[in-house]
Scaffold this motif. Structure first.
Motif, short mmCIF file in Angstrom:
data_model
loop_
_atom_site.label_atom_id
_atom_site.label_comp_id
_atom_site.label_asym_id
_atom_site.label_seq_id
_atom_site.Cartn_x
_atom_site.Cartn_y
_atom_site.Cartn_z
N GLU A 147 0.83 -1.21 0.00
CA GLU A 147 0.00 0.00 0.00
C GLU A 147 0.86 1.26 0.00
O GLU A 147 0.57 2.23 -0.72
CB GLU A 147 -0.94 0.00 1.21
N GLU A 148 1.93 1.25 0.78
CA GLU A 148 2.85 2.39 0.80
C GLU A 148 3.48 2.62 -0.57
O GLU A 148 3.56 3.76 -1.04
CB GLU A 148 3.96 2.16 1.84
N ALA A 150 2.33 1.77 -3.55
CA ALA A 150 1.33 2.25 -4.50
C ALA A 150 0.96 3.71 -4.21
O ALA A 150 0.87 4.53 -5.13
CB ALA A 150 0.09 1.37 -4.47
N ALA A 151 0.76 4.06 -2.95
CA ALA A 151 0.40 5.43 -2.59
C ALA A 151 1.54 6.41 -2.90
O ALA A 151 1.30 7.51 -3.39
CB ALA A 151 0.02 5.50 -1.11
N SER A 152 2.77 6.01 -2.63
CA SER A 152 3.92 6.86 -2.91
C SER A 152 4.07 7.09 -4.41
O SER A 152 4.34 8.21 -4.85
CB SER A 152 5.21 6.24 -2.36
N LEU A 154 1.69 6.94 -6.67
CA LEU A 154 0.59 7.81 -7.11
C LEU A 154 0.88 9.27 -6.77
O LEU A 154 0.73 10.16 -7.60
CB LEU A 154 -0.72 7.35 -6.47
N ARG A 155 1.32 9.51 -5.55
CA ARG A 155 1.61 10.87 -5.09
C ARG A 155 2.78 11.50 -5.86
O ARG A 155 2.71 12.64 -6.30
CB ARG A 155 1.92 10.85 -3.59
N THR A 164 3.28 3.46 -11.30
CA THR A 164 2.06 3.65 -10.51
C THR A 164 1.03 2.60 -10.91
O THR A 164 0.41 1.96 -10.05
CB THR A 164 1.47 5.06 -10.73
N THR A 168 -0.16 -0.45 -8.43
CA THR A 168 -1.59 -0.55 -8.12
C THR A 168 -2.12 -1.94 -8.49
O THR A 168 -2.89 -2.53 -7.73
CB THR A 168 -2.38 0.55 -8.87
#
Length: 185
Positions: A147-148, A150-152, A154-155, A164, A168
């Motif tokens: 999760e980290e 994927a979120a990183s 994306l950001r 990304t 995901t």
């Protein structure tokens, strides 16, 4: 020669890339010596190619040689060394040595978070560490790292960046695996 072989491998032409990597390793050994960073990088790249071609047993000794030499030649914060660690960790994972894979990924992630915090390779290593931990049986920690990653991505990279999208997808597959087995971690 190494760059050409890498470009061919990146485009999926591993059969053409392999003899070029082998030639590059031989040339570097002959002209620069066995312990030169360029020689060691070429050895590591050849090992990575062998792994992508399904020969993890053949890749392992090359990757171990490259990593040992790069540690001495470059120190612990160099990107070439960190990529070599990642390649060897992936091979250890493929060969079932998840404890060895985890240790290498953990070491690489600590350094990459400090030296290359917003780099796609950092997110990739975090995600790979998550996958390794998940396979080793720690569902919660593995999922949190995926999760980290994927979120990183994306950001920092945006939704259209290939990493990304890949991270995901890997996160979605992990969640499907969890749901299929037990529903929760």
């Amino acid at each position: 020669l190494t760059n050409l072989a890498s470009a061919l491998s990146d485009s999926g032409d591993n059969a053409t890339a392999r003899p070029l990597f082998e030639e590059a390793v031989a040339l570097h050994r002959r002209t620069l010596g066995n312990n030169h960073p360029d020689t060691l990088d070429a050895i590591g790249r050849l090992g990575g190619l062998l792994s992508r071609m399904g020969d993890d047993a053949g890749a392992q000794p090359l990757l171990e040689e490259a990593l040992a030499g790069l540690r001495l030649a470059l120190g612990d914060d160099d990107d070439v060394l960190l990529q070599a660690m990642s390649r060897l960790a992936l091979v250890h994972g493929m060969l079932g040595a998840t404890a060895k894979a985890r240790l290498l990924f953990e070491e690489a992630v600590v350094v990459r978070r400090r030296t290359f915090p917003a780099d796609p390779n950092t997110f990739s290593m975090i995600g790979n560490l998550g996958g390794t931990i998940f396979i080793a049986g720690d569902c919660t920690a593995g999922l949190a790292l995926r999760e980290e990653a994927a979120a990183s991505a994306l950001r920092e990279l945006g939704p259209e960046h290939p990493y990304t999208q890949s991270s995901t997808d890997m996160l979605a597959h992990m969640r499907q695996d969890i749901k299929a087995v037990s529903g929760t971690c």
